[in-house]
Design an enzyme around this catalytic site. Structure first.
Site, mmCIF file in Angstrom:
data_model
loop_
_atom_site.group_PDB
_atom_site.id
_atom_site.type_symbol
_atom_site.label_atom_id
_atom_site.label_comp_id
_atom_site.label_asym_id
_atom_site.label_seq_id
_atom_site.Cartn_x
_atom_site.Cartn_y
_atom_site.Cartn_z
ATOM 1 N N LEU A 133 60.743 101.308 43.756
ATOM 2 C CA LEU A 133 59.994 101.887 42.549
ATOM 3 C C LEU A 133 58.822 100.904 42.271
ATOM 4 O O LEU A 133 57.710 101.380 41.926
ATOM 5 C CB LEU A 133 61.068 101.999 41.173
ATOM 6 C CG LEU A 133 61.221 103.490 40.972
ATOM 7 C CD1 LEU A 133 62.255 103.600 39.786
ATOM 8 C CD2 LEU A 133 59.975 104.354 40.860
ATOM 9 N N VAL A 136 55.593 101.586 44.165
ATOM 10 C CA VAL A 136 54.819 102.723 43.388
ATOM 11 C C VAL A 136 54.181 102.019 42.188
ATOM 12 O O VAL A 136 52.982 102.561 42.011
ATOM 13 C CB VAL A 136 55.751 103.740 43.424
ATOM 14 C CG1 VAL A 136 54.953 104.784 42.423
ATOM 15 C CG2 VAL A 136 56.222 104.325 44.625
ATOM 16 N N GLU A 137 54.916 101.569 41.354
ATOM 17 C CA GLU A 137 54.635 101.105 39.975
ATOM 18 C C GLU A 137 53.307 99.878 40.076
ATOM 19 O O GLU A 137 52.316 100.126 39.365
ATOM 20 C CB GLU A 137 55.755 100.628 39.009
ATOM 21 C CG GLU A 137 56.763 101.719 38.868
ATOM 22 C CD GLU A 137 56.065 102.835 37.740
ATOM 23 O OE1 GLU A 137 54.966 102.734 37.515
ATOM 24 O OE2 GLU A 137 56.932 103.846 37.767
ATOM 25 N N SER A 138 53.684 99.046 40.887
ATOM 26 C CA SER A 138 52.650 97.719 40.786
ATOM 27 C C SER A 138 52.229 97.071 42.164
ATOM 28 O O SER A 138 51.742 96.082 42.303
ATOM 29 C CB SER A 138 53.338 96.711 39.843
ATOM 30 O OG SER A 138 54.626 96.290 40.762
#
Length: 481
Positions: A133, A136-138
């Site tokens: 994740l 995708v996030e950072s």
């Protein structure tokens, strides 16, 4: 005729002895498990132990051999999340196809933190694919900052506080990669438990909000339809994180197929946490650990100022190989000057000179504390102000208590112990537990749950709250069902 018989008998005995020795050797050899035989059933082992002679030497158990030397390989072979052949997933997968520069950058950024994240997922029995994740996030950048979200996991302030993170002018727990991981995994577990035990639903809710996914589930239930993510029919634009995350799951499972190489990350601990010394310049702490200031900030991006906050308990993360050196130099750190830190918001008419004069510090010190290269300021800009702490505050906590105070305390205890104890009325064990709690300043949902010894998920359910809910001092919350 007796002599030949004895010779034949002796030869037979000799052959039987050799055969028994050979069989015993084979048995001993086969009983020693190889490195790949660590899945032998417990029943078999117990049976062998019970049949062993009491005086037999105990053979130490074989070492447990980790199957994977690379953390990415563990994620690659987890196969917990079922990825559908969805058009939006294919679109995202094709976008990242052959993006080697990005994957190399992700691998470099993830190296200090990936083992910790995967080990925490394993300990909680959560899908290892959740460790993807942050890509995708950072892009696995703990310093990533959007308008509201921040850190590896891009949490918003309300969610961070509700799940136990400290966020103030000196420290942002969302950017602390290890602390934020603990909070996010708590949050994801809550979403999974709340949203029909579907991990993709949980990730979708993490992206778009718990209430959106809950409403879609309730709608499907009312129509007698399935409630898994793929049956909810939520538009891709509302849950953009989901197809990207699923695309990376497919990419990590077969990187060569997509023309990518994932830089290996050793499957062993990289960082460990130790208590942070209040008020010390992070440059001094970095020196004590044998690290550059930039490296220290890489591992500890949660600290927003040049010093550790003077009040409160904080932790610093250091590479395992540097902890020994830090411990050797730990006592010397307390001989260094320590600082109280506070924030100041620039107002209309302020200048570096006026602010420095107001707080009895030099312009040079003010610029150094804020890494300023020019004298220009903006209204609303946040500045860090450092003022020296009192000399006696430079001592470690353990030696702050004076010997005189210790003697007084001893006398008080001595006197009180010689008094006849007044019979006290036994506590009423059947007294009803408080059913409500009044929110105080500084409270978070996580703190309230721990204080009242209830599950955070239950507290949120009883009060119709979600991760973004904001609680205010004076507000009453139910702490029992």
């Amino acid at each position: 005729m007796r002599t030949p018989f004895r010779q034949t008998h002796s030869f037979t005995v000799l052959m039987l002895t050799m055969l028994m020795a050979l069989l015993t050797g084979c048995t001993a050899t086969s009983a020693s498990p190889s490195a790949t035989e660590f899945n032998t059933s417990t029943d078999n082992v117990q049976s062998e132990l019970s049949n062993a002679t009491p005086h037999a030497a105990k053979t130490p158990p074989p070492p447990v051999v980790e199957q994977y030397s690379d953390v990415w390989a563990k994620i690659q072979h987890a196969n917990t999340i079922d990825v559908h052949d969805d058009a939006e997933v294919r679109k995202q997968r094709n976008f990242f196809d052959d993006k080697q520069k990005f994957m190399t950058q992700v691998g470099t950024r993830a190296e200090p933190f990936l083992y910790y994240i995967v080990s925490q997922l394993e300990a909680r029995n959560m899908p290892l694919e959740l460790a993807l994740l942050p890509i995708v996030e950072s892009g696995y950048n703990p310093l990533a900052q959007a308008n509201g979200p921040a850190g590896l996991w891009q949490m918003i302030p309300a969610t961070g506080r509700n799940f136990g993170l400290t966020i103030n002018s000196a420290y942002d727990g969302r950017k602390d990669a290890l602390a934020s991981t603990d909070a996010v995994l708590d949050y994801l577990q809550h979403l999974y438990d709340t949203l029909d035990k579907d991990w993709i639903n949980a990730v979708a809710a993490y992206n778009t909000g718990e209430l959106v996914i809950k409403a879609a589930i309730d709608k499907n239930k009312a129509k007698g339809k399935p409630t898994d993510f793929w049956s909810l029919g939520i538009p891709a634009k509302r849950v953009q994180t989901v197809p990207k995350w699923l695309a990376f799951i497919q990419i990590i499972r077969a990187p060569n197929h997509y023309g990518l190489k994932i830089p290996a990350i050793d499957n062993r601990p990289f960082l460990d946490r130790v208590p942070a010394p209040n008020g010390l310049d992070i440059g001094q702490i970095a020196d004590a650990a044998g690290l550059s200031k930039a490296k220290f900030k890489t591992y500890n991006p949660g600290f927003r100022q040049g010093v550790i906050p003077s009040k409160g308990k904080y932790q610093i993360a250091l590479p395992l190989e540097n902890i020994g050196q830090y411990q050797e130099n730990h006592d010397k750190l307390y001989a260094q000057k320590r600082y109280d830190s506070q924030s100041y918001i620039v107002k209309s008419g302020d200048s570096l000179g006026s602010i420095a004069a107001k707080f009895d510090m030099s312009v040079k010190a003010l610029k150094q504390a804020n890494n300023l290269t020019s004298d220009r300021l903006k209204i609303g800009q946040e500045l860090t102000l450092l003022t020296p702490m009192a000399t006696n505050d430079n001592q470690p906590e353990a030696v702050k208590v004076s010997s005189n105070k210790a003697k007084v305390d001893t006398k008080v205890r001595s006197k009180s112990s010689t008094k006849a104890k007044t019979p006290t009325k036994p506590a009423d064990k059947t007294a009803a537990k408080a059913t409500t709690y009044k929110v105080k300043s500084g409270d978070s949902l996580d703190k309230i749950a721990r204080k009242n010894k209830v599950k955070l998920a239950d507290l949120m359910k009883w009060n119709q709250l979600n991760a973004k809910s904001i609680i205010k001092p004076g507000q009453e919350l139910k702490v029992t069902e």
